[in-house]
Design a protein around this motif. Structure first.
Motif, short mmCIF file in Angstrom:
data_model
loop_
_atom_site.label_atom_id
_atom_site.label_comp_id
_atom_site.label_asym_id
_atom_site.label_seq_id
_atom_site.Cartn_x
_atom_site.Cartn_y
_atom_site.Cartn_z
N PHE A 220 0.81 -1.22 0.00
CA PHE A 220 0.00 0.00 0.00
C PHE A 220 0.85 1.26 0.00
O PHE A 220 0.44 2.31 0.50
CB PHE A 220 -0.98 -0.01 1.17
CG PHE A 220 -2.00 -1.10 1.05
CD1 PHE A 220 -2.85 -1.15 -0.05
CD2 PHE A 220 -2.12 -2.08 2.03
CE1 PHE A 220 -3.80 -2.16 -0.18
CE2 PHE A 220 -3.07 -3.09 1.91
CZ PHE A 220 -3.90 -3.13 0.81
N SER A 221 2.05 1.17 -0.56
CA SER A 221 2.93 2.35 -0.60
C SER A 221 2.34 3.41 -1.52
O SER A 221 1.49 3.12 -2.36
CB SER A 221 4.31 1.94 -1.09
OG SER A 221 4.21 1.49 -2.42
N PHE A 222 2.85 4.62 -1.36
CA PHE A 222 2.31 5.73 -2.15
C PHE A 222 2.49 5.51 -3.64
O PHE A 222 1.54 5.58 -4.42
CB PHE A 222 2.98 7.05 -1.71
CG PHE A 222 2.43 8.23 -2.46
CD1 PHE A 222 1.23 8.82 -2.09
CD2 PHE A 222 3.11 8.74 -3.57
CE1 PHE A 222 0.71 9.90 -2.79
CE2 PHE A 222 2.60 9.83 -4.28
CZ PHE A 222 1.40 10.40 -3.88
N ASP A 223 3.75 5.20 -4.05
CA ASP A 223 4.05 5.09 -5.47
C ASP A 223 3.34 3.93 -6.14
O ASP A 223 2.87 4.02 -7.27
CB ASP A 223 5.56 4.91 -5.67
CG ASP A 223 6.27 6.25 -5.54
OD1 ASP A 223 5.54 7.26 -5.38
OD2 ASP A 223 7.51 6.27 -5.59
N GLU A 224 3.29 2.79 -5.44
CA GLU A 224 2.78 1.58 -6.05
C GLU A 224 1.27 1.48 -5.98
O GLU A 224 0.64 0.82 -6.79
CB GLU A 224 3.39 0.34 -5.38
CG GLU A 224 4.88 0.21 -5.57
CD GLU A 224 5.26 0.01 -7.04
OE1 GLU A 224 4.54 -0.75 -7.73
OE2 GLU A 224 6.24 0.62 -7.48
N PHE A 225 0.68 2.10 -4.95
CA PHE A 225 -0.75 1.90 -4.74
C PHE A 225 -1.56 3.19 -4.74
O PHE A 225 -2.46 3.38 -5.55
CB PHE A 225 -0.97 1.14 -3.42
CG PHE A 225 -2.42 1.00 -3.06
CD1 PHE A 225 -3.22 0.06 -3.70
CD2 PHE A 225 -2.99 1.82 -2.09
CE1 PHE A 225 -4.57 -0.05 -3.39
CE2 PHE A 225 -4.34 1.71 -1.77
CZ PHE A 225 -5.13 0.77 -2.43
N LEU A 226 -1.16 4.08 -3.82
CA LEU A 226 -2.00 5.27 -3.62
C LEU A 226 -2.06 6.17 -4.84
O LEU A 226 -3.15 6.56 -5.29
CB LEU A 226 -1.49 6.04 -2.40
CG LEU A 226 -2.56 6.79 -1.64
CD1 LEU A 226 -3.70 5.88 -1.24
CD2 LEU A 226 -1.96 7.47 -0.41
#
Ligand code: ATP
Ligand code: MG
Lengths: 256, 244
Positions: A220-226
């Motif tokens: 749920f990291s920023f780059d990959e998910f958010l």
């Protein structure tokens, strides 16, 4: 709300009684899942190609399935528009928003069921191929792929409102191709890089698969998910708004 | 009391005037028939009265509510069975009826009751669980009309209700329509003289988008000097089309 509900119930009944919806909405994604797994089995491990490994594949298939929900939405709307049925409903107290809600809501529900079914199949495959697949991740992905479902349904509503029963499916086929290639469903866009990756990043589809894949692996990291999720949300809202405006203006034109 | 009032309704398409200054009034509970050859403008008139088409000029009122500026109110008070049969094909007869009733916000009990009423009124018991797409043309037509009536409209528009019905089904439908008399205002179009003669209180004969004559059968017979609606119709239609 009762008007949206009444229309949604009608739409879901129409959909569930059409055998084609089972073939395309449920059968096809699962068949692709199995076929691609077989393909994956025949790729030598040294090749290092993981795109068809079930944990990558599942997210891609979820988005792939949604493209067929788009096709079904477009077909339903254009068919309704071509017949006298919608015209008669225009003389009832139903407003354009009731029609739009009545199309989008049941399709979103069908899409969630489709994703869940595909993930259930993926889980079984993961057990057979002894690949790890996180159930929590799959559950999260069923939820977090809803915005992309709404986006595809928005495309369907848009094409169904603007085009005939004959030309709407053609436009959907275009989005299905664009979505599966530039969405990075069938190949690893990031590994390919170059122009291809730029193209992928210029269109919303790639962010759909990325959101799905990240959710499945519980990343749920920023780059990959958010970030991808936010992009999908923005595009989904824009497409749906455009579709709603188109439906409304077409309705107005029909009543002029 | 006036239920339907049209004042100089005009509908123009590009270079074709489909309806040319139609004025009419229908009293509450009466049945008004619109007669006219193909293309006379009957459907277009009905579409304007039922908020399905905006008039180029003129205005129309349903129970005093404007069909142009008060469409929300008008739509809750009317029912329409279009010329083209229109039902949800994959739904059963009962489901189609229940769907329509739900759109008008009826509660569960009332939806059930109204659906039962319609199924009985139109003798559809034997097909109530059949999907609409498996019905014959005549049954579909009856369903389409029942769907217009289920919402308890004050004004009912029937565009060629008995088109494609066999003699028995037609008579059955006539009886059903007769039960509405006095309660619901009905405007119907038809090509069957017998139908207009039997059902209507007043008749309007449309020729080339205009109403050439209006009145009860007796009045129309007087105007034209002929007896029987068919003779009257032919006389008035020919006389007015020569004047154009
Ligand atoms: N959408 C439209 N665009 C252009 N012309 C139209 C349109 N709708 C109707 N017309 C024309 O208006 C005229 C009246 O048509 P209308 O359908 O009202 O006739 P009608 O009396 O109902 O005929 P019928 O008995 O065949 O049903 C016809 O000449 C028709 O071609
Ligand atoms: Mg007509």
């Amino acid at each position: 709300m009762f008007k949206v509900k009444a229309f949604a119930v009608r739409n879901i009944k129409e959909l569930m009684r059409d055998p084609l919806s089972y073939i395309f909405c449920l059968g096809f994604p699962i068949v692709m899942l199995v076929v691609m797994t077989l393909v994956n089995e025949s790729i030598p491990e040294e090749a290092g190609m993981t795109i068809f490994r079930i944990d990558n594949l599942a997210g891609g298939i979820a988005v792939f399935g949604q493209t067929f929900i788009m096709l079904f939405t477009a077909l339903t709307v254009s068919k309704d528009r071509s017949g006298a049925f919608l015209i008669r409903m225009y003389a009832s107290p139903m407003r354009s928003a009731d029609f739009i809600g009545g199309y989008i809501l049941p399709m979103t529900a069908v899409s969630a069921v489709q994703t869940a079914a595909a993930f259930a199949a993926a889980l079984i495959i993961s057990l057979i191929t002894k690949t790890s697949l996180n159930i929590l991740g799959l559950l999260a992905a069923v939820f977090f792929t809803l915005p992309s479902a709404v986006m595809f349904i928005g495309f369907g509503l848009l094409f169904g409102s603007l085009f005939s029963e004959k030309s709407a499916p053609g436009l959907c086929a275009l989005i299905i191709s664009l979505g599966s290639f530039l969405g990075g469903i069938w190949f690893d866009a990031e590994a390919t890089g170059g122009v291809m990756l730029k193209l992928c990043k210029a269109l919303p589809f790639w962010y759909c698969t990325r959101t799905a894949r990240s959710a499945i692996t519980l990343d749920f990291s920023f780059d990959e998910f958010l970030l991808p999720l936010i992009i999908v949300l923005i595009c989904g809202t824009a497409v749906t708004a455009l579709a709603a405006i188109s439906f409304k203006s077409k309705m107005k034109a029909d009543l002029s | 009391m006036t239920a339907v009032e049209a004042k100089a309704l005009v509908k123009k398409y590009k270079n074709k005037t489909a309806v040319d200054s139609v004025s009419l009034t229908v009293e509450k509970g009466k049945l008004f028939a619109l007669l006219g050859v193909n293309g006379a403008g009957k459907t277009t008139t009905i579409r304007m009265l039922s908020c399905l088409s905006a008039p180029t000029s003129g205005e129309a009122f349903i129970n005093g509510h404007s069909c142009i500026s008060e469409t929300e109110t008008v739509k809750t008070e009317i029912g329409i069975s279009p010329q083209e049969t229109s039902v949800a094909e994959n739904l059963t007869v009962r489901e189609n009826l229940e769907f329509m009733a739900a759109v008008y916000g009826f509660d569960k009990a009332k939806i059930k009751k109204r659906s039962d009423d319609m199924i009985n009124l139109f003798s559809m018991v034997e097909v109530e669980n059949a999907r609409a797409k498996t019905l014959s043309g005549g049954w579909k037509r009856k369903l389409s009309i029942a769907m217009a009536l289920i919402s308890e409209p004050k004004v009912l528009f029937l565009d060629e209700p008995t088109l494609g019905l066999d003699v028995l089904a037609r008579r059955e439908l006539w009886s059903a329509i007769e039960t509405l008399k006095g309660k619901i205002t009905v405007i119907l179009t038809t090509h069957y003289m017998e139908e207009a003669e039997r059902l209507s209180d007043r008749i309007a004969i449309m020729v080339n988008g205009r109403i050439a004559a209006t009145g009860s059968l007796t009045e129309l017979e007087k105007i034209s000097g002929r007896t029987g609606l068919e003779e009257v119709f032919v006389e008035i239609a020919e006389r007015s089309s020569q004047n154009v």
